[in-house]
Design a protein around this motif. Structure first.
Motif, PDB file in Angstrom:
ATOM      1  N   GLY A  81       0.815  -1.211   0.000  1.00 21.18           N
ATOM      2  CA  GLY A  81       0.000   0.000   0.000  1.00 21.18           C
ATOM      3  C   GLY A  81       0.846   1.256   0.000  1.00 21.18           C
ATOM      4  N   ALA A  82       1.919   1.260   0.784  1.00 23.51           N
ATOM      5  CA  ALA A  82       2.801   2.430   0.797  1.00 23.51           C
ATOM      6  C   ALA A  82       3.502   2.613  -0.540  1.00 23.51           C
ATOM      7  CB  ALA A  82       3.825   2.281   1.922  1.00 23.51           C
ATOM      8  N   SER A  83       3.920   1.512  -1.166  1.00 23.68           N
ATOM      9  CA  SER A  83       4.582   1.600  -2.465  1.00 23.68           C
ATOM     10  C   SER A  83       3.624   2.104  -3.543  1.00 23.68           C
ATOM     11  CB  SER A  83       5.143   0.235  -2.855  1.00 23.68           C
ATOM     12  OG  SER A  83       5.735   0.266  -4.128  1.00 23.68           O
ATOM     13  N   LEU A  84       2.385   1.598  -3.546  1.00 24.78           N
ATOM     14  CA  LEU A  84       1.404   2.057  -4.529  1.00 24.78           C
ATOM     15  C   LEU A  84       1.029   3.516  -4.316  1.00 24.78           C
ATOM     16  CD1 LEU A  84      -1.193  -0.802  -5.178  1.00 24.78           C
ATOM     17  CD2 LEU A  84       0.552   0.107  -6.691  1.00 24.78           C
ATOM     18  N   SER A  85       0.933   3.938  -3.064  1.00 23.43           N
ATOM     19  CA  SER A  85       0.594   5.333  -2.787  1.00 23.43           C
ATOM     20  C   SER A  85       1.650   6.276  -3.348  1.00 23.43           C
ATOM     21  CB  SER A  85       0.433   5.539  -1.278  1.00 23.43           C
ATOM     22  OG  SER A  85      -0.605   4.729  -0.763  1.00 23.43           O
ATOM     23  N   GLY A  86       2.915   5.916  -3.209  1.00 25.11           N
ATOM     24  CA  GLY A  86       3.967   6.757  -3.768  1.00 25.11           C
ATOM     25  C   GLY A  86       4.009   6.697  -5.282  1.00 25.11           C
ATOM     26  N   PHE A  87       3.699   5.545  -5.860  1.00 24.49           N
ATOM     27  CA  PHE A  87       3.743   5.392  -7.317  1.00 24.49           C
ATOM     28  C   PHE A  87       2.583   6.110  -7.998  1.00 24.49           C
ATOM     29  CE2 PHE A  87       2.702   2.637 -11.071  1.00 24.49           C
ATOM     30  CZ  PHE A  87       3.753   3.079 -11.862  1.00 24.49           C
ATOM     31  N   LEU A  88       1.388   6.032  -7.417  1.00 26.77           N
ATOM     32  CA  LEU A  88       0.207   6.642  -8.013  1.00 26.77           C
ATOM     33  C   LEU A  88      -0.058   8.055  -7.522  1.00 26.77           C
ATOM     34  CD1 LEU A  88      -2.198   3.545  -7.858  1.00 26.77           C
ATOM     35  CD2 LEU A  88      -0.835   4.330  -9.794  1.00 26.77           C
ATOM     36  N   ARG A  89       0.712   8.537  -6.552  1.00 24.51           N
ATOM     37  CA  ARG A  89       0.537   9.877  -5.993  1.00 24.51           C
ATOM     38  C   ARG A  89      -0.866  10.079  -5.409  1.00 24.51           C
ATOM     39  NH1 ARG A  89       4.716  13.207  -7.712  1.00 24.51           N
ATOM     40  NH2 ARG A  89       6.511  11.864  -8.114  1.00 24.51           N
ATOM     41  N   THR A  90      -1.388   9.050  -4.801  1.00 24.33           N
ATOM     42  CA  THR A  90      -2.665   9.107  -4.103  1.00 24.33           C
ATOM     43  C   THR A  90      -2.668   8.018  -3.046  1.00 24.33           C
ATOM     44  OG1 THR A  90      -5.078   9.112  -4.362  1.00 24.33           O
ATOM     45  CG2 THR A  90      -3.847   7.527  -5.669  1.00 24.33           C
ATOM     46  N   ILE A  91      -3.558   8.145  -2.083  1.00 22.48           N
ATOM     47  CA  ILE A  91      -3.601   7.185  -0.986  1.00 22.48           C
ATOM     48  C   ILE A  91      -4.243   5.884  -1.459  1.00 22.48           C
ATOM     49  CG2 ILE A  91      -4.512   6.712   1.317  1.00 22.48           C
ATOM     50  CD1 ILE A  91      -4.381   9.681   1.890  1.00 22.48           C
ATOM     51  N   VAL A  92      -3.534   4.781  -1.291  1.00 25.23           N
ATOM     52  CA  VAL A  92      -4.025   3.445  -1.633  1.00 25.23           C
ATOM     53  C   VAL A  92      -3.948   2.587  -0.380  1.00 25.23           C
ATOM     54  CG1 VAL A  92      -3.763   1.425  -3.109  1.00 25.23           C
ATOM     55  CG2 VAL A  92      -3.228   3.697  -4.010  1.00 25.23           C
ATOM     56  N   GLU A  93      -5.072   2.036   0.019  1.00 20.85           N
ATOM     57  CA  GLU A  93      -5.133   1.180   1.204  1.00 20.85           C
ATOM     58  C   GLU A  93      -5.202  -0.284   0.765  1.00 20.85           C
ATOM     59  OE1 GLU A  93      -8.305   2.255   3.744  1.00 20.85           O
ATOM     60  OE2 GLU A  93      -7.707   4.359   3.942  1.00 20.85           O
ATOM     61  N   VAL A  94      -4.337  -1.092   1.325  1.00 24.94           N
ATOM     62  CA  VAL A  94      -4.317  -2.528   1.061  1.00 24.94           C
ATOM     63  C   VAL A  94      -4.365  -3.240   2.402  1.00 24.94           C
ATOM     64  CG1 VAL A  94      -3.109  -4.447  -0.039  1.00 24.94           C
ATOM     65  CG2 VAL A  94      -2.934  -2.148  -1.011  1.00 24.94           C
TER      66      VAL A  94
END
Length: 344
Positions: A81-94
């Motif tokens: 989730g932290a990696s996706l949030s930085g990659f997509l520039r938005t908050i992603v919860e996993v």
């Protein structure tokens, strides 16, 4: 002309039919065990607990091992989730939604078609595992990567194109990196994508009745949500099952990570900047002298000229030194390290 039954004969037939439908009385069930048995009325007697067992769905993974797997993949979910949030520039919860064992046919039958079905391999493991990502979250991620907002996004019911597959490959790669970090406490593994398929019914990595462990994840991004499933056949991780007990896994992870964390903190601290100042001497003057001070005045201190100066680091007196010159610039040579207790 056929015979016609009267009411008494009809009642007799109905009574015999209802009597035949009644369950036949069963005899008492005999339980053979080495432990003392009883009905619970006799003090000291133990009533055996009888549980049903389905031979078509054997539970080959213990509860402790299932809890260890869930804890391991909860750490994976946080890192992913932290990696996706930085990659997509938005908050992603996993987060982990389910962790259960079932047959491979049951897992495949519950997947949508089409979907993103990835076969994952790792050196040191015999066989492959499956990573399925729902189209409900795939297309919002693709739309986000292409600059969209995914507010009124339509989810197409078709296989992904080559461009969409390449875009999702970046997301899958980050997920496999986080998965390798999560499994590092048990065994160092490097996961990679072997192949990708849109129809899960066409992929059979194990027999249909083989037991698999399915970890279900829930992904949330803005106003969109979807699922992700990680399917691990039992025969793939069977050599590592002994290492998945709760105590051994936690202790191994703690011992292995403690040294790495200590070295990483040390490297970060060595790059930190510190303020250093040198105090030549100290004295006290009146406010009147301060107001009347002008260029050319001389301030005398209470420190002798031959006495070493004090070197302060971030407000703490750490060294003593001598004033000098080095390559045309003023410099201080450290002559003594002040031991703890003499800093004041």
């Amino acid at each position: 002309m056929p015979d016609v039954l009267d009411q008494l004969e009809v009642d007799a037939l109905l009574a015999s039919a209802s009597a035949s439908d009644a369950p036949a009385p069963r005899g008492s069930v005999k339980v053979f065990t080495r432990k003392a048995t009883g009905t619970g009325l006799v003090p000291g007697a133990v009533t055996p607990e009888i549980r049903g067992y389905d031979f078509k769905r054997p539970e080959r993974v213990s509860k402790d091992q299932m809890r260890a797997l869930q804890t391991l993949h909860e750490a994976f979910a946080r890192n992913f989730g932290a990696s996706l949030s930085g990659f997509l520039r938005t908050i992603v919860e996993v987060k982990v939604a389910t962790c259960e064992q079932m047959t491979y046919s049951e897992f495949i039958s519950g997947l949508p078609n089409p979907t993103s079905f990835n076969l994952i391999k790792a050196e040191g493991l015999e066989g492959q595992i499956c990573l399925e990502i729902s189209p409900l979250i795939i297309y919002p991620i693709i739309d986000r990567l292409l600059g969209g907002t995914s507010q009124d996004l339509f989810i197409p019911q078709r296989p992904m194109t080559m461009i969409e597959t390449r875009l999702i490959g970046n997301v899958t790669g980050r997920g496999l990196l986080a998965l390798s970090e999560a499994w590092a406490g048990v065994r160092k593994l490097q996961f990679s994508v072997a192949s990708t398929e849109s129809n899960p019914q066409l992929v059979q990595i194990v027999p249909p009745n083989e037991v698999v462990i399915v970890i279900g994840f829930e992904l949330k991004m803005s106003n969109r949500a979807g699922t992700m499933n990680l399917c691990i056949p039992y025969n793939v991780i069977e050599p590592m099952m002994e290492s998945l007990s709760s105590q051994s896994w936690f202790s191994a992870a703690k011992n292995q990570r403690s040294g790495e964390i200590e070295r990483e903190i040390g490297r970060s601290l060595t790059r930190a900047g510190l303020g250093v100042r040198v105090v030549l001497g100290e004295t006290t003057i009146t406010l009147k002298d301060l107001l009347e001070m002008k260029p050319g005045d001389v301030l005398t201190t209470e420190t002798e000229s031959a006495k070493p100066v004090s070197v302060w680091v971030e407000g703490e007196r750490k060294f003593e030194g001598a004033i000098g010159q080095y390559k045309g610039q003023r410099a201080v040579r450290v002559t003594r390290v002040i031991p703890p207790g003499e800093e004041a």
